[in-house]
Design a protein around this motif. Structure first.
Motif, mmCIF file in Angstrom:
data_model
loop_
_atom_site.group_PDB
_atom_site.id
_atom_site.type_symbol
_atom_site.label_atom_id
_atom_site.label_comp_id
_atom_site.label_asym_id
_atom_site.label_seq_id
_atom_site.Cartn_x
_atom_site.Cartn_y
_atom_site.Cartn_z
ATOM 1 N N MET A 177 -9.394 1.081 -17.444
ATOM 2 C CA MET A 177 -9.533 2.385 -18.063
ATOM 3 C C MET A 177 -9.565 3.476 -16.993
ATOM 4 S SD MET A 177 -12.428 1.656 -20.990
ATOM 5 C CE MET A 177 -12.361 3.369 -21.530
ATOM 6 N N PHE A 178 -9.303 4.695 -17.415
ATOM 7 C CA PHE A 178 -9.451 5.844 -16.529
ATOM 8 C C PHE A 178 -10.899 6.336 -16.608
ATOM 9 C CE2 PHE A 178 -4.961 6.203 -17.972
ATOM 10 C CZ PHE A 178 -4.331 6.097 -16.744
ATOM 11 N N HIS A 179 -11.528 6.497 -15.449
ATOM 12 C CA HIS A 179 -12.910 6.970 -15.412
ATOM 13 C C HIS A 179 -13.035 8.187 -14.504
ATOM 14 C CE1 HIS A 179 -15.110 3.793 -17.608
ATOM 15 N NE2 HIS A 179 -14.148 2.992 -17.174
ATOM 16 N N LYS A 180 -14.056 8.973 -14.759
ATOM 17 C CA LYS A 180 -14.386 10.153 -13.965
ATOM 18 C C LYS A 180 -15.648 9.852 -13.160
ATOM 19 C CE LYS A 180 -15.931 14.965 -14.846
ATOM 20 N NZ LYS A 180 -17.400 14.793 -14.644
ATOM 21 N N PRO A 181 -15.677 10.172 -11.863
ATOM 22 C CA PRO A 181 -16.887 9.904 -11.077
ATOM 23 C C PRO A 181 -18.044 10.798 -11.502
ATOM 24 C CG PRO A 181 -15.327 11.194 -9.797
ATOM 25 C CD PRO A 181 -14.613 10.795 -11.058
ATOM 26 N N LEU A 182 -19.241 10.329 -11.261
ATOM 27 C CA LEU A 182 -20.405 11.194 -11.442
ATOM 28 C C LEU A 182 -20.302 12.394 -10.510
ATOM 29 C CD1 LEU A 182 -23.378 8.647 -11.565
ATOM 30 C CD2 LEU A 182 -22.611 10.121 -13.443
ATOM 31 N N ASP A 183 -20.835 13.521 -10.931
ATOM 32 C CA ASP A 183 -20.878 14.681 -10.056
ATOM 33 C C ASP A 183 -21.743 14.373 -8.832
ATOM 34 O OD1 ASP A 183 -19.312 16.008 -11.883
ATOM 35 O OD2 ASP A 183 -20.953 17.139 -12.777
ATOM 36 N N TYR A 184 -21.563 15.185 -7.794
ATOM 37 C CA TYR A 184 -22.246 14.949 -6.520
ATOM 38 C C TYR A 184 -23.712 15.364 -6.652
ATOM 39 C CZ TYR A 184 -22.536 14.651 -1.365
ATOM 40 O OH TYR A 184 -22.842 14.313 -0.060
ATOM 41 N N ILE A 185 -24.526 14.485 -7.223
ATOM 42 C CA ILE A 185 -25.936 14.766 -7.510
ATOM 43 C C ILE A 185 -26.696 15.121 -6.241
ATOM 44 C CG2 ILE A 185 -28.067 13.709 -8.342
ATOM 45 C CD1 ILE A 185 -26.235 12.003 -10.213
ATOM 46 N N GLY A 186 -26.461 14.408 -5.176
ATOM 47 C CA GLY A 186 -27.148 14.690 -3.918
ATOM 48 C C GLY A 186 -27.038 13.520 -2.959
ATOM 49 N N GLN A 202 -12.271 6.171 -5.400
ATOM 50 C CA GLN A 202 -11.975 5.015 -6.250
ATOM 51 C C GLN A 202 -11.516 5.431 -7.645
ATOM 52 O OE1 GLN A 202 -15.516 2.503 -6.137
ATOM 53 N NE2 GLN A 202 -14.480 1.225 -4.621
ATOM 54 N N PHE A 203 -11.637 6.702 -7.953
ATOM 55 C CA PHE A 203 -11.265 7.197 -9.275
ATOM 56 C C PHE A 203 -9.897 7.876 -9.254
ATOM 57 C CE2 PHE A 203 -15.777 6.636 -9.178
ATOM 58 C CZ PHE A 203 -16.112 6.179 -10.447
ATOM 59 N N ILE A 204 -9.150 7.698 -8.174
ATOM 60 C CA ILE A 204 -7.746 8.107 -8.133
ATOM 61 C C ILE A 204 -6.923 6.935 -8.640
ATOM 62 C CG2 ILE A 204 -5.806 8.835 -6.694
ATOM 63 C CD1 ILE A 204 -7.837 10.070 -4.763
ATOM 64 N N TYR A 205 -6.195 7.159 -9.716
ATOM 65 C CA TYR A 205 -5.447 6.078 -10.356
ATOM 66 C C TYR A 205 -3.948 6.360 -10.334
ATOM 67 C CZ TYR A 205 -10.048 5.185 -12.495
ATOM 68 O OH TYR A 205 -11.392 4.952 -12.718
ATOM 69 N N PRO A 215 5.416 5.524 -10.436
ATOM 70 C CA PRO A 215 4.208 5.917 -11.177
ATOM 71 C C PRO A 215 3.707 7.286 -10.746
ATOM 72 C CG PRO A 215 3.645 4.368 -9.459
ATOM 73 C CD PRO A 215 5.146 4.463 -9.448
ATOM 74 N N GLY A 216 2.915 7.890 -11.610
ATOM 75 C CA GLY A 216 2.226 9.110 -11.253
ATOM 76 C C GLY A 216 0.831 8.807 -10.755
ATOM 77 N N LYS A 217 0.114 9.848 -10.355
ATOM 78 C CA LYS A 217 -1.275 9.718 -9.936
ATOM 79 C C LYS A 217 -2.131 10.662 -10.768
ATOM 80 C CE LYS A 217 -1.034 8.330 -5.044
ATOM 81 N NZ LYS A 217 -1.413 8.729 -3.657
#
Length: 528
Positions: A177-186, A202-205, A215-217
């Motif tokens: 699946m395509f996922h989005k990383p958590l925001d940069y909490i700290g 790791q979330f570049i697909y 393919p695209g990115k």
């Protein structure tokens, strides 16, 4: 003395211009969109990829959720799961999308949406209690088990008009699946900036594109806001002289207009803000299936027409949405809805489509802002300088220079095969990209045909460019391949201050970004 007088006029004109419309690209640009911050598009970019070895690709970046404070927890900045975020491509010039990349998001807590719970209390009186934070420990590229929240998304390609075309789900080449990383909490959560960059990487697909040989990115995630602007002092009745104070930007010699503002990162009031970027990279050949190799592009965000709130809201069940998909934001060229469109029509522009832009034609051919400046300040300027200037505003009507810049594109540069006046970014995919260190922040006006308004790159200084264009810069020759060229749109007699170096003093250039996909810099940390 003549140069000094022109500079003084430019200072007064530009001060009023900035005071009337704060330059924040498209952050909070219309009254209604301020009520929907998760759907507020802040900036849109379309450019020929300049990463080494990716010359046959086009990158499109749509930034959303403006003015993010990195420390804005505990929930930070998730996308709206009821919304559809879209990037549109017109490749034949009829101002109707031929391709649309749609993003639909899903939010979920850990443990099948129940969230991470801790056992609290003594052995004889324990309770399983859900934790209040989005993570319970450190997160690395190798171990994300401490995450209590995740976002995934579906990527869809629609061929033809978005509402009636043929839709195909695009798949990750790895099958995941395509996922989005958590925001940069700290940094306690992620280590440091380099560790977060490794995690987010790791979330570049790569994704498969039907009928496309390569393919695209795609990447969706928090980034440092790439836009720069001197907001605070602008709102304070323009508490600076907005003409270049050095002989050349960054020279540090104060050899320009006396007292004029000089370039400094301290003038960028967005330097401590993040945004959320939707970024895709697609082979040129898969975008230019029709026409002359030039594309038009814009981004929108839409919601179902009806929303019924749940009076007993629960996670994942806060409301019911239904009805026709309704556009609530739109962005192509930067600053149009701020500088050009009148206040009464800003919400209309946000919900409109390029094919219907003739309804806004008067705002471009006969802009009210420059005439308002002239009415308010001509007498004061003439009295101050002892001159008898007939008008400070450009006098060419209709403003063919603005029509070309915003609605048709420049013939031989970024004009589509069929010319339909409409507002969108126009990119000639046949003009080779320039490497990061060879780009001019002033784009075409800086003798760099690969930059704005031929598309837009993250390092193009669109604030200074827009200031100069609206006051008549295109009425003077601009360098094209090293030769000053008269565009034939108007003459220098039409724009008395058109060649003055207006600036807000907040510099931007490509070296402030990465030189590879997804280009925008790693976001700022919420905690050091």
């Amino acid at each position: 003395m003549k140069v000094l007088k022109i500079s003084l006029i430019a200072s007064m004109v530009c001060s009023t211009l900035l005071g009337a419309n704060a330059f924040a690209s498209s952050h909070r640009e219309a009254p209604n969109i301020t009520r929907f911050p998760t759907l507020d598009s802040t900036d849109f970019y379309a450019f020929n990829s300049y990463e080494a070895g990716r010359e046959d690709y086009v990158t499109l970046i749509a930034n959303y959720i403006p003015l993010q404070d990195a420390y804005g927890g505990p929930n930070y900045y998730a996308m709206d799961p009821a919304a559809v975020y879209s990037i549109h491509i017109d490749n034949d010039g009829d101002a109707i999308e031929d391709l649309t990349f749609q993003f639909n998001f899903t939010n979920e807590l850990a443990n099948n949406n129940q969230g991470i719970a801790l056992m609290v209390g003594p052995a004889d009186n324990q309770r399983s209690v859900s934790v209040p934070l989005k993570n319970i420990g450190g997160i690395t590229a190798a171990d994300q088990s401490a995450a209590n929240f995740s976002e995934s998304y579906q990527l869809t390609l629609v061929k033809g008009p978005q509402n009636s075309g043929s839709a195909t789900a695009l798949t990750n080449t790895s099958g995941a699946m395509f996922h989005k990383p958590l925001d940069y909490i700290g940094n306690k959560s992620f280590g440091d900036s380099s560790a977060y960059a490794s995690y987010a990487g790791q979330f570049i697909y790569e994704f498969n594109l039907d009928g496309c040989a390569s393919p695209g990115k795609v990447f969706v995630g928090q980034r440092k806001d790439p836009f720069v602007v001197n907001l605070g002092k602008t709102f304070d009745l323009v508490n600076y002289v907005p003409v270049e104070g050095d002989s050349a930007p960054g020279a540090g010699d104060q050899g320009g207009f006396p007292g004029g503002i000089t370039q400094s990162v301290d003038n960028d009031d967005l330097m401590d803000k993040n945004v959320t970027a939707i970024s895709i990279e697609v082979p040129k050949s898969c975008l230019t299936t029709q026409g002359n190799g030039t594309i038009g592009a814009w981004t929108t965000a839409s919601l179902p027409q009806a929303r019924i709130l749940n009076p007993n809201a629960k996670v994942g069940k806060t409301e019911v949405n239904g009805g026709a998909l309704t556009q609530v934001s739109r962005l192509g060229n930067p600053l149009v809805n701020e500088l050009v469109i009148g206040l009464k029509d800003k919400d209309t522009f946000s919900t409109s489509h390029p094919k219907d832009d003739t309804q806004f034609a008067d705002y471009v051919t006969h802009p009210s802002l420059t005439e308002l400046l002239n009415i308010l300040f001509k007498d004061a300027v003439n009295q101050t300088l002892g001159t008898n200037i007939e008008t400070l505003a450009p006098t060419n009507f209709p403003r063919t220079d603005l029509v070309t810049a915003f609605l048709t594109g420049f013939a031989g540069v970024n004009q589509l095969e069929t010319v339909t006046p409409s507002e969108m970014l126009r990119l000639n995919t046949g003009i080779p990209a320039k490497s990061r260190d060879m780009q001019s922040a002033f784009g075409v006006a800086g003798d760099d045909l690969a930059g704005f308004p031929n598309g837009r790159r993250p390092g193009d200084d669109v604030v200074d460019i827009a200031l100069r264009v609206v006051m008549g810069r295109l009425c003077y020759p601009i360098p094209v391949n090293g030769t000053d060229t008269d565009l034939g749109l108007c003459t220098s007699d039409d724009a008395s201050v058109g060649n003055v170096p207006f600036t807000d003093g907040a510099p931007v250039d490509a070296t402030m970004m990465m030189d590879h996909f997804p280009y925008l810099a790693t976001p700022l940390s919420g905690s050091k």
